[in-house]
Write an enzyme that holds these catalytic residues in place. Structure first.
Site, short mmCIF file in Angstrom:
data_model
loop_
_atom_site.label_atom_id
_atom_site.label_comp_id
_atom_site.label_asym_id
_atom_site.label_seq_id
_atom_site.Cartn_x
_atom_site.Cartn_y
_atom_site.Cartn_z
N ARG A 196 0.02 28.73 24.20
CA ARG A 196 1.29 28.31 23.58
C ARG A 196 1.37 26.78 23.49
NH1 ARG A 196 3.74 32.17 26.82
NH2 ARG A 196 4.72 30.70 28.25
N ARG B 181 11.35 20.25 13.86
CA ARG B 181 10.29 20.99 14.54
C ARG B 181 8.90 20.61 14.04
NH1 ARG B 181 10.98 25.47 17.75
NH2 ARG B 181 13.11 25.83 17.09
N LYS C 245 15.37 21.06 28.51
CA LYS C 245 16.08 20.39 27.41
C LYS C 245 17.32 21.16 26.96
CE LYS C 245 13.87 21.24 23.55
NZ LYS C 245 14.56 21.90 22.44
N ARG D 113 6.16 38.40 33.92
CA ARG D 113 5.98 38.75 32.50
C ARG D 113 4.60 38.37 32.00
NH1 ARG D 113 11.70 36.53 30.46
NH2 ARG D 113 10.61 34.59 30.87
N ARG E 151 7.24 31.98 37.71
CA ARG E 151 8.51 32.62 37.34
C ARG E 151 8.45 34.14 37.54
NH1 ARG E 151 10.54 30.14 32.11
NH2 ARG E 151 8.81 31.22 31.12
#
Ligand code: ZN
Length: 218
Positions: A173, A88, A14, A162, A127
């Protein structure tokens, strides 16, 4: 002046799409972070209030965030506004709706860049980032592998996975994100100008769709 809203989960792409839309259509790209920094540097009453809340280590509450955003909108803009990262929460979305209708500011498009959780998870878990902070190149084990396994193409430093890029961290999350995001989608989903775009496609195709949609709503 019209207000447009781009919604989507973290990792949906986004942010990149927002930047390209802003360039193409000369929009004012508004993030709450930027508005907050401006208000603090101008020393406005609401800016100072937000600064004090942050200084105490608390999260800036919905009413204060809304107050900052509305004060900025009231200063006016040349051209349209694209919100990034706002609203939000459901409360912010509802308050924005009321503000826009009392101020007779039009709502342009509200688009959700939809990507299935499983796809987002694969993007995050695969990633790898360059361990050299000055480089910071980002790779993906499947979609963008380095030429040599585990080594950065650009600077030769080792790549790292990470700790927030694990499946467990991602899932927790997403639970947190969806708890506030799904009510926002429900709120806009009942409105006529809401559209959902399939974000699980090449970014160029997603952008073409957004351009077309924006041209219709401009
Ligand atoms: Zn590197």
């Amino acid at each position: 002046m019209k207000v447009h809203i781009l919604l989507g989960p973290p990792g949906s792409g986004k942010g990149t799409q927002a930047k390209r839309l802003v360039q193409k259509f000369k929009l004012n790209h508004l993030s709450t972070g930027d508005i907050l920094r401006d208000a603090v540097s101008q020393g406005t009453e609401i800016g100072l209030k937000a600064k004090a809340i942050m200084a105490s280590g608390k999260l800036v509450d919905d009413d204060t965030v809304n107050g900052l955003v509305f004060a900025r909108l009231q200063q006016g803009f040349e051209g349209d506004v694209l919100f990034d990262g706002y609203p939000r929460t459901l409360q912010q979305a509802e308050a924005l709706g009321e503000f826009l209708s009392t101020q007779q500011i039009g709502l342009g498009f509200v688009v959700n860049v939809a990507v299935p959780d499983g796809v987002l998870e694969a993007r995050v878990v695969g990633r790898r980032v360059c361990s050299n902070n000055a480089c910071g190149a980002i790779y993906h084990v499947e979609s963008k592998p380095p030429k040599q396994d585990g080594i950065c193409d650009l600077c030769g430093s080792p790549l790292k996975h990470r700790s927030d890029d694990t499946a467990e961290a991602f899932r927790s999350r997403m639970v947190e994100f969806n708890a506030t995001f799904q009510p926002i989608l429900g709120f806009y989903g009942r409105q006529t100008h809401f559209r959902s775009v399939d974000g699980n496609r090449p970014p160029e195709q997603v952008f073409e769709f957004l351009v077309q949609l924006f041209s219709e709503n401009a």
